[in-house]
Scaffold this motif. Structure first.
Motif, PDB file in Angstrom:
ATOM      1  N   ASN A   1       0.722  -1.169  -0.086  1.00  0.00           N
ATOM      2  CA  ASN A   1      -0.196  -0.087   0.090  1.00  0.00           C
ATOM      3  C   ASN A   1       0.596   1.411  -0.095  1.00  0.00           C
ATOM      4  O   ASN A   1       0.666   2.372  -0.569  1.00  0.00           O
TER       5      ASN A   1
ATOM      6  N   HIS B   1      -5.819   0.881   5.395  1.00  0.00           N
ATOM      7  CA  HIS B   1      -5.233  -0.327   4.873  1.00  0.00           C
ATOM      8  C   HIS B   1      -5.432  -1.726   5.333  1.00  0.00           C
ATOM      9  O   HIS B   1      -5.587  -2.640   4.879  1.00  0.00           O
TER      10      HIS B   1
ATOM     11  N   LYS C   1      -7.097  -4.940   3.917  1.00  0.00           N
ATOM     12  CA  LYS C   1      -6.505  -6.397   4.085  1.00  0.00           C
ATOM     13  C   LYS C   1      -7.126  -7.313   4.689  1.00  0.00           C
ATOM     14  O   LYS C   1      -7.294  -8.521   4.283  1.00  0.00           O
TER      15      LYS C   1
ATOM     16  N   ASP D   1      -8.784 -10.542   3.029  1.00  0.00           N
ATOM     17  CA  ASP D   1      -8.310 -11.875   3.246  1.00  0.00           C
ATOM     18  C   ASP D   1      -9.315 -12.888   3.838  1.00  0.00           C
ATOM     19  O   ASP D   1      -9.170 -14.129   3.684  1.00  0.00           O
TER      20      ASP D   1
END
Length: 363
Positions: free
Chosen positions: A5, A290, A294, A298
């Motif tokens: 990122n 971020h 993520k 995930d």
């Protein structure tokens, strides 16, 4: 912020810098035509003549061509400010000497405010963050706990535990991501407003209180005044330890102390560049966002949520719980206003709106 990122941010910043430099190169001397000499005037001419049409994404009523959104303009100017800082142009811009950062000037600040006002008057409306539901918040926490168990590195366990703790605090306190990231040990007080931790930082062995209050050190967006004027945020020990912020906070600080990472000021410290220690600084909103993307991605839970999704989600959940128990919509609005420390009824309505976030759903 993750390395991928961070790289993406740097690449975008550099691309915008090349656009600005290409525009400056078309300006004939003796006017400034380099990043090292550009004034606020050149930056604003570029924004108005090049950027808002070249990076358009908002089509407003009565307009034939789309234009850049206010957040897009603000983001670009933030990138330019960083580029100028990297060139050594720091501090407020001085028109007399030409020194300082052109983006740190009254002209640029007024432009950002004026651009937002003009678009709002033309019908532009920001989309609200997708509200995070309580079931999804619990699933995210369970996923993080699973990753903590699977992590082989003691430091990475602490890093993930820190993020899980921030998620819990964001939900329980209804604070914005930026404000939650600034949380420090000095913010925690007993209910009589006595500080819990000494000024030197965390001390191992402190008993876990059943109820505390958080008094933000700095002003918030809702209340910009100093700590003495802030509304206390009550936090209590809950029946489920894994879903209780206070219980996990005490456990986290003991684990940090045992590993040699005892907090002295900031609670949610970012990782140092070596990724093996913490940096004594607040946790940034961009890092929080971020991480949300993520971990939700995930775990297969991502639907466009961001840091502000916690505040919208917990206020909507608080409102619905009050309505369910009292069967009165007004009770729900009042409960959300109290939980979010919101004084303006119109703002409460925006947070509780069931459709303002639809444009942000992932296709």
């Amino acid at each position: 912020m993750g390395r991928a990122n961070m790289l993406e941010t740097v690449l975008r910043r550099n691309a915008l810098g090349r656009e600005l430099q290409a525009f400056l190169a078309t300006i004939p001397p003796p006017l400034p035509n380099l990043l090292a000499t550009a004034r606020p005037q050149e930056v604003l001419v570029f924004m108005q003549s090049q950027f808002i049409l070249g990076h358009a994404g908002s089509l407003l009523p009565g307009m034939t061509d789309p234009v850049a959104s206010p957040s897009g303009v603000s983001g670009a100017l933030s990138h330019f400010a960083t580029l100028f800082e990297e060139l050594g142009r720091r501090g407020p811009y001085d028109e007399t000497t030409g020194s300082g950062n052109p983006c740190d000037s009254h002209e640029v600040k007024r432009y950002k405010q004026g651009y937002t006002r003009v678009l709002q008057e033309a019908g532009y409306q920001e989309s609200s963050a997708v509200p995070l539901t309580k079931p999804k918040a619990d699933l995210l926490l369970a996923y993080l706990d699973q990753q903590i168990e699977l992590s082989a590195s003691p430091f990475q366990k602490l890093s993930l535990a820190r993020y899980a703790l921030l998620c819990l605090f964001a939900w329980d306190s209804a604070m914005r991501g930026k404000e939650g990231g600034k949380l420090c040990l000095a913010d925690f007080h007993y209910m009589d407003k006595t500080p819990i931790f000494p000024s030197t930082g965390y001390v191992s062995g402190l008993p876990l209180p059943t109820k505390v209050m958080s008094l933000p050190t700095h002003g918030t967006k809702t209340n910009k005044r100093s700590r003495i004027h802030q509304e206390p945020i009550p936090l209590s020990v809950g029946p489920q330890p894994l879903l209780c912020f206070l219980t996990r906070l005490w456990s986290y600080m003991e684990e940090c102390h045992a590993a040699g990472f005892t907090p002295s000021h900031s609670l949610f410290r970012p990782e140092a560049p070596n990724h093996s220690s913490f940096k004594e600084a607040p946790y940034s909103t961009s890092s929080f966002i971020h991480r949300i993307h993520k971990h939700l991605g995930d775990s297969g839970l991502d639907n466009g949520e961001t840091s502000h999704s916690f505040r919208r989600g917990t206020l909507q959940a608080t409102s619905q719980a009050a309505i369910d128990s009292s069967l009165a919509i007004s009770a729900g609005r009042a409960a959300a206003a109290r939980h979010g420390r919101i004084k303006t009824p119109h703002i409460v309505d925006l947070y509780l709106s069931p459709h303002r976030h639809w444009a942000r759903f992932k296709p």
